[in-house]
Design a protein around this motif. Structure first.
Motif, PDB file in Angstrom:
ATOM      1  N   VAL A 589       0.858  -1.180   0.000  1.00 33.90           N
ATOM      2  CA  VAL A 589       0.000   0.000   0.000  1.00 33.90           C
ATOM      3  C   VAL A 589       0.897   1.234   0.000  1.00 33.90           C
ATOM      4  O   VAL A 589       2.033   1.198   0.478  1.00 33.90           O
ATOM      5  CB  VAL A 589      -0.946   0.035   1.220  1.00 33.90           C
ATOM      6  N   ASP A 590       0.382   2.323  -0.556  1.00 32.60           N
ATOM      7  CA  ASP A 590       1.134   3.582  -0.574  1.00 32.60           C
ATOM      8  C   ASP A 590       0.169   4.741  -0.441  1.00 32.60           C
ATOM      9  O   ASP A 590      -1.050   4.586  -0.635  1.00 32.60           O
ATOM     10  CB  ASP A 590       1.956   3.707  -1.863  1.00 32.60           C
ATOM     11  N   GLY A 591       0.704   5.907  -0.129  1.00 32.13           N
ATOM     12  CA  GLY A 591      -0.152   7.072   0.016  1.00 32.13           C
ATOM     13  C   GLY A 591       0.640   8.351   0.110  1.00 32.13           C
ATOM     14  O   GLY A 591       1.859   8.351   0.332  1.00 32.13           O
ATOM     15  N   LEU A 592      -0.051   9.465  -0.086  1.00 30.78           N
ATOM     16  CA  LEU A 592       0.547  10.782   0.104  1.00 30.78           C
ATOM     17  C   LEU A 592      -0.530  11.754   0.554  1.00 30.78           C
ATOM     18  O   LEU A 592      -1.718  11.600   0.250  1.00 30.78           O
ATOM     19  CB  LEU A 592       1.250  11.275  -1.167  1.00 30.78           C
ATOM     20  N   VAL A 593      -0.085  12.774   1.272  1.00 28.49           N
ATOM     21  CA  VAL A 593      -0.938  13.882   1.704  1.00 28.49           C
ATOM     22  C   VAL A 593      -0.113  15.148   1.557  1.00 28.49           C
ATOM     23  O   VAL A 593       1.069  15.179   1.935  1.00 28.49           O
ATOM     24  CB  VAL A 593      -1.391  13.732   3.173  1.00 28.49           C
ATOM     25  N   ASP A 594      -0.696  16.212   0.980  1.00 36.14           N
ATOM     26  CA  ASP A 594       0.005  17.498   0.961  1.00 36.14           C
ATOM     27  C   ASP A 594      -0.986  18.640   1.152  1.00 36.14           C
ATOM     28  O   ASP A 594      -2.190  18.520   0.879  1.00 36.14           O
ATOM     29  CB  ASP A 594       0.854  17.683  -0.295  1.00 36.14           C
ATOM     30  N   TYR A 595      -0.455  19.762   1.626  1.00 35.32           N
ATOM     31  CA  TYR A 595      -1.308  20.900   1.992  1.00 35.32           C
ATOM     32  C   TYR A 595      -0.473  22.174   1.967  1.00 35.32           C
ATOM     33  O   TYR A 595       0.713  22.160   2.338  1.00 35.32           O
ATOM     34  CB  TYR A 595      -1.890  20.699   3.386  1.00 35.32           C
ATOM     35  N   VAL A 596      -1.091  23.271   1.508  1.00 35.58           N
ATOM     36  CA  VAL A 596      -0.465  24.600   1.501  1.00 35.58           C
ATOM     37  C   VAL A 596      -1.457  25.612   2.050  1.00 35.58           C
ATOM     38  O   VAL A 596      -2.652  25.562   1.724  1.00 35.58           O
ATOM     39  CB  VAL A 596      -0.048  25.029   0.079  1.00 35.58           C
ATOM     40  N   HIS A 597      -0.951  26.535   2.866  1.00 33.84           N
ATOM     41  CA  HIS A 597      -1.749  27.644   3.394  1.00 33.84           C
ATOM     42  C   HIS A 597      -0.968  28.920   3.123  1.00 33.84           C
ATOM     43  O   HIS A 597       0.213  29.008   3.466  1.00 33.84           O
ATOM     44  CB  HIS A 597      -1.969  27.453   4.898  1.00 33.84           C
ATOM     45  N   ILE A 609      -4.232  28.733  -4.631  1.00 35.68           N
ATOM     46  CA  ILE A 609      -3.491  27.852  -3.732  1.00 35.68           C
ATOM     47  C   ILE A 609      -4.182  26.487  -3.700  1.00 35.68           C
ATOM     48  O   ILE A 609      -5.367  26.390  -3.376  1.00 35.68           O
ATOM     49  CB  ILE A 609      -3.411  28.445  -2.315  1.00 35.68           C
ATOM     50  N   PRO A 610      -3.462  25.401  -4.019  1.00 37.52           N
ATOM     51  CA  PRO A 610      -4.085  24.070  -4.007  1.00 37.52           C
ATOM     52  C   PRO A 610      -4.581  23.713  -2.606  1.00 37.52           C
ATOM     53  O   PRO A 610      -3.927  24.027  -1.611  1.00 37.52           O
ATOM     54  CB  PRO A 610      -2.942  23.133  -4.430  1.00 37.52           C
ATOM     55  N   PRO A 611      -5.712  23.040  -2.494  1.00 40.50           N
ATOM     56  CA  PRO A 611      -6.238  22.626  -1.191  1.00 40.50           C
ATOM     57  C   PRO A 611      -5.585  21.337  -0.706  1.00 40.50           C
ATOM     58  O   PRO A 611      -4.684  20.786  -1.352  1.00 40.50           O
ATOM     59  CB  PRO A 611      -7.725  22.426  -1.469  1.00 40.50           C
ATOM     60  N   LEU A 612      -6.054  20.849   0.419  1.00 39.20           N
ATOM     61  CA  LEU A 612      -5.583  19.577   0.966  1.00 39.20           C
ATOM     62  C   LEU A 612      -5.867  18.448  -0.026  1.00 39.20           C
ATOM     63  O   LEU A 612      -6.959  18.345  -0.572  1.00 39.20           O
ATOM     64  CB  LEU A 612      -6.283  19.294   2.295  1.00 39.20           C
ATOM     65  N   ARG A 613      -4.857  17.596  -0.218  1.00 36.12           N
ATOM     66  CA  ARG A 613      -4.999  16.453  -1.121  1.00 36.12           C
ATOM     67  C   ARG A 613      -4.547  15.185  -0.404  1.00 36.12           C
ATOM     68  O   ARG A 613      -3.541  15.190   0.312  1.00 36.12           O
ATOM     69  CB  ARG A 613      -4.156  16.642  -2.376  1.00 36.12           C
ATOM     70  N   MET A 614      -5.285  14.095  -0.604  1.00 40.04           N
ATOM     71  CA  MET A 614      -4.933  12.788  -0.049  1.00 40.04           C
ATOM     72  C   MET A 614      -5.052  11.743  -1.148  1.00 40.04           C
ATOM     73  O   MET A 614      -6.023  11.741  -1.905  1.00 40.04           O
ATOM     74  CB  MET A 614      -5.877  12.427   1.102  1.00 40.04           C
ATOM     75  N   LEU A 615      -4.057  10.878  -1.243  1.00 33.09           N
ATOM     76  CA  LEU A 615      -4.061   9.842  -2.265  1.00 33.09           C
ATOM     77  C   LEU A 615      -3.580   8.540  -1.639  1.00 33.09           C
ATOM     78  O   LEU A 615      -2.564   8.512  -0.946  1.00 33.09           O
ATOM     79  CB  LEU A 615      -3.161  10.242  -3.436  1.00 33.09           C
ATOM     80  N   GLY A 616      -4.316   7.463  -1.872  1.00 31.80           N
ATOM     81  CA  GLY A 616      -3.934   6.161  -1.351  1.00 31.80           C
ATOM     82  C   GLY A 616      -4.085   5.093  -2.403  1.00 31.80           C
ATOM     83  O   GLY A 616      -5.010   5.136  -3.225  1.00 31.80           O
ATOM     84  N   GLY A 617      -3.155   4.134  -2.418  1.00 35.74           N
ATOM     85  CA  GLY A 617      -3.209   3.075  -3.408  1.00 35.74           C
ATOM     86  C   GLY A 617      -2.845   1.727  -2.816  1.00 35.74           C
ATOM     87  O   GLY A 617      -2.208   1.640  -1.760  1.00 35.74           O
ATOM     88  N   ILE A 618      -3.250   0.678  -3.466  1.00 37.96           N
ATOM     89  CA  ILE A 618      -2.902  -0.683  -3.079  1.00 37.96           C
ATOM     90  C   ILE A 618      -2.558  -1.445  -4.346  1.00 37.96           C
ATOM     91  O   ILE A 618      -3.207  -1.270  -5.386  1.00 37.96           O
ATOM     92  CB  ILE A 618      -4.039  -1.371  -2.304  1.00 37.96           C
ATOM     93  N   GLY A 619      -1.500  -2.268  -4.276  1.00 39.89           N
ATOM     94  CA  GLY A 619      -1.081  -2.948  -5.487  1.00 39.89           C
ATOM     95  C   GLY A 619      -0.331  -4.233  -5.225  1.00 39.89           C
ATOM     96  O   GLY A 619       0.115  -4.512  -4.111  1.00 39.89           O
TER      97      GLY A 619
END
Length: 708
Positions: A589-597, A609-619
């Motif tokens: 499994v993998d994932g990322l989260v990023d955020y800018v204020h 300004i990009p908002p909060l992003r969350m991405l998760g994967g399974i492989g």
């Protein structure tokens, strides 16, 4: 080509040819030299970062770093560099249609992000406006590296946001062991009926000489989207306007509100070709390359939604001729161990075409950039490098919508990076001084522009430390003081800019933009996991931004460049874990989260300004195939400036299958992917056109890669 550029390019070529006899006989390259990817070439380790004055392990890097290569790059490749990197931590994209999409790093874009080819700038005008495509071809990239943080400043004072370095093989850096080395890729994407193919070949010519040829072709139709072109708010506005009496020049507002399924005026056709020659000897290597880029692409229509608004369907006809050179010498001295010189000259133009095909506005840009790096001989725990860099640019805009006068930019910078690696502690410090001059030289008919010349001296420096917690874990921190000279666009703009539908006004009295920043980084990896997290905060003084004044001129809203203090902070977290192994097969499994204020003092939230992003994967990964599914959630952005509308959140579901019929040791692989499977209407907040041009709808893609 002007006399000064011709003379400088000829002089560089003469120095390169004169150096050939000193390089000696052909031998293998040093162990740390980046190699070409292929059946007979070792691919660069994804954990080694080759961008930077000193190559380093990604685990030990004191700035945010991302590397995309191999199967990951094949699956990610899109027509633009922005969309290719859109799933990289800390990276969003301007998304000005499928062809013109530039990377956004930690909420910063345009002039504050440098896009490089093998360490040298793209020599285009993509920094001046979001509708201008970056002249970088992801189809021919061997790997792409993204640097976020202070080390990127060693590539120029403007790179406060970061650096994107696209590494290709146009200047060969290894002698193929076989009679030739051929790499090719072909792909198809359903959302835009996208057909693409690229091939590159290296041929040993004997005596250490290697020849290179490459070419690519890309053609797309209008982009298919998952719903309406206009956002719900603009659709309501257009439908309401359709009830009003319309003048003879007003658009059919009801028809505009009904546009769906396809994004009109987004088709494109691009081709690219290059030839290179290199000599590789026992004391180094030397090479040159010539490339030509040609593209015709459309910009999504900014549909009129109320009476009095203009509506255009511009297309851009783009061409660039470019010469690159690289010299790498193994000096083996007690003071200087090696020297690397890189150089590029670019002659760029693009025509903004009216719907009739007539040229409305023409952009011309001639520029050259050179960079010398001297790597110091290592003395115990101490290593380092010093260098210099120059940039010359002549920029001219001609036509009814010329928002800039003719101008020139000259920059000269010197820099150093020093490292001290002790038992468990790594210390690093860097300094860059840059002198630059920007001159406005309007033509006689450009009476609305000022004649001015500004000179700037900037000093940027950074320091950091990393502590080895265990064999696989590092914690680090860095502090930086940066300074950026205003660009010509920020100083001298004064006119209508059709691409962004704005009347832009600069300020020739701007001061240097300065900032203090700090970053904390934690990295770890082991046999079954990888983890990386960073948190950063930057305090700007005299931050340059565009302010919507509320006035209008030439039927366009007026955007005035201003300066104020600003604060940017955020974080990025990514990682992967192997859950189980079944022989040579593993489940991960993998994932990322990023955020800018971001906030601008006296103005409020910074725009786009990009908002909060969350991405998760399974492989599942094995020798013969990889299969992976992922879910990406981008939250809504309601924290907006006075020139923006809020952007709703969206969720995308994607799946991917990589097949290697003869395993990892053979040269053929296939990639199948399904993107935005549920055909979601998704809009990227960093895009100026987000309310007019959503992202691609459901897109099935297939790619085949051959490397022999």
């Amino acid at each position: 080509m002007s006399i000064k550029y011709l003379a400088a390019t000829a002089g560089t070529a003469g120095l390169i040819l004169a150096a050939v006899p000193a390089l000696g006989q052909t031998v293998p390259l040093p162990d740390d030299a980046p190699q070409q990817d292929g059946a007979h070439h070792d691919a660069p380790d994804k954990d080694i970062v080759v961008t930077g004055v000193l190559q380093s392990s990604r685990l030990d890097a004191l700035s945010g770093v991302a590397v995309v290569q191999g199967a990951d790059l094949v699956a990610a490749t899109r027509p633009s560099i922005g969309e290719t990197l859109a799933h990289t931590p800390g990276v969003s994209a301007t998304s000005f249609g499928p062809s013109a999409s530039r990377p956004v790093l930690r909420g910063l874009q345009g002039e504050r992000v440098r896009v490089l080819t093998d360490g040298i700038g793209a020599v285009d005008v993509s920094n001046t406006s979001a509708d201008h495509a970056t002249i970088v071809n992801p189809l021919l990239a061997e790997r792409i590296e993204v640097l976020r943080g202070p080390q990127s400043l060693l590539y120029g004072s403007s790179a406060i946001g970061g650096v994107v370095n696209v590494i290709d093989r146009r200047i060969p850096n290894a002698v193929p062991e076989s009679p030739f080395h051929l790499g090719a890729i072909a792909s198809y994407g359903s959302a835009a009926n996208e057909r693409a193919a690229a091939a590159a070949m290296d041929v040993p010519l004997g005596g250490g000489w290697v020849g290179h040829l490459d070419g690519s072709y890309l053609k797309t139709d209008d982009l298919r989207i998952g719903g309406f072109a206009l956002s719900p708010k603009l659709r309501r506005e257009a439908l309401a306007s359709a009830l009003l009496p319309a003048g003879p020049d007003d658009a059919d507002f009801a028809a505009n509100a009904a546009v769906s399924g396809k994004l009109p005026n987004t088709a494109s056709e691009t081709w690219n070709a290059a030839v290179g020659l290199a000599y590789i000897g026992e004391k180094g290597q030397i090479g040159v390359a010539y490339s030509h880029y040609d593209s015709l692409y459309g910009i999504p229509i900014r549909f009129a939604t109320k009476p009095g608004q203009g509506q255009e369907a511009p297309r851009l006809d783009v061409a660039q001729d470019r010469v690159d050179a690289r010299v790498q010498l193994d000096l083996g001295g007690s003071l200087i161990d090696s020297a690397t010189f890189r150089y590029a000259f670019g002659d760029y133009r693009h025509f903004e075409l009216e719907e009739t095909g007539a040229i409305g506005t023409a952009f011309y840009d001639q520029g050259m950039e050179g960079r010398l790096e001297l790597k110091q001989a290592k003395r115990g725990a101490w290593s380092g490098a010093i260098g210099g860099q120059f940039l010359l640019r002549d920029f001219n805009v001609i036509g009814a919508e010329a928002f800039l006068p003719k101008n020139s930019t000259a920059q000269l910078g010197v820099f150093t990076l020093q490292q001290l690696e002790l038992d468990r502690v790594k210390l690093e410090g860097g300094v860059r001084f840059e002198h630059g001059t920007v001159r406005s030289q309007p033509r006689p008919e450009q009476v609305d522009f000022v004649v001015a010349s500004r000179s700037f001296d900037t000093l940027s420096f950074s320091g950091g430390a990393a502590l080895k917690l265990s064999d696989g874990w590092r914690i680090g921190a860095n502090v930086s003081r940066t300074a950026r000279a205003p660009a010509a666009e920020e100083l001298f703009s004064n006119g209508p800019h059709a691409g962004t539908e704005a009347f832009e006004i600069g300020n020739p009295d701007f001061k240097v933009e300065k900032s203090w920043g700090g970053e904390l980084i934690l990295r770890g990896r082991g046999d079954d996991y990888r983890f990386e997290a960073s948190a950063y905060h930057t305090w700007f003084s005299d931050f340059i931004y565009q302010d919507l004044t509320g006035a209008s001129q030439d039927g366009l809203p007026v955007f005035q460049f201003r300066q104020a203090d600003a604060k940017y902070y955020g974080f990025e977290v990514e990682g992967s874990v192997t859950l189980a192994r079944f022989g040579e097969t593993e489940l991960a499994v993998d994932g990322l989260v990023d955020y800018v204020h971001a906030t601008i003092d006296g103005s409020g939230p910074a725009p786009r300004i990009p908002p909060l992003r969350m991405l998760g994967g399974i492989g599942v990964k094995s020798k013969m195939f990889d299969v992976r599914g992922e879910v990406e959630r981008v939250t809504g952005q309601n924290r907006v400036s006075n020139q923006e509308t809020a952007t709703p959140g969206f969720t995308l579901v994607n799946a991917e299958l990589n097949v290697r019929p003869w395993g990892t040791e053979r040269p053929l692989s296939f990639t199948l992917s399904a993107n935005n499977i549920f055909d979601v209407d998704a809009r990227r907040h960093a895009s100026v056109l987000k309310d007019y041009a959503p992202l691609a709808g459901r897109d099935f893609r297939i790619a085949a890669k051959f490397d022999f």
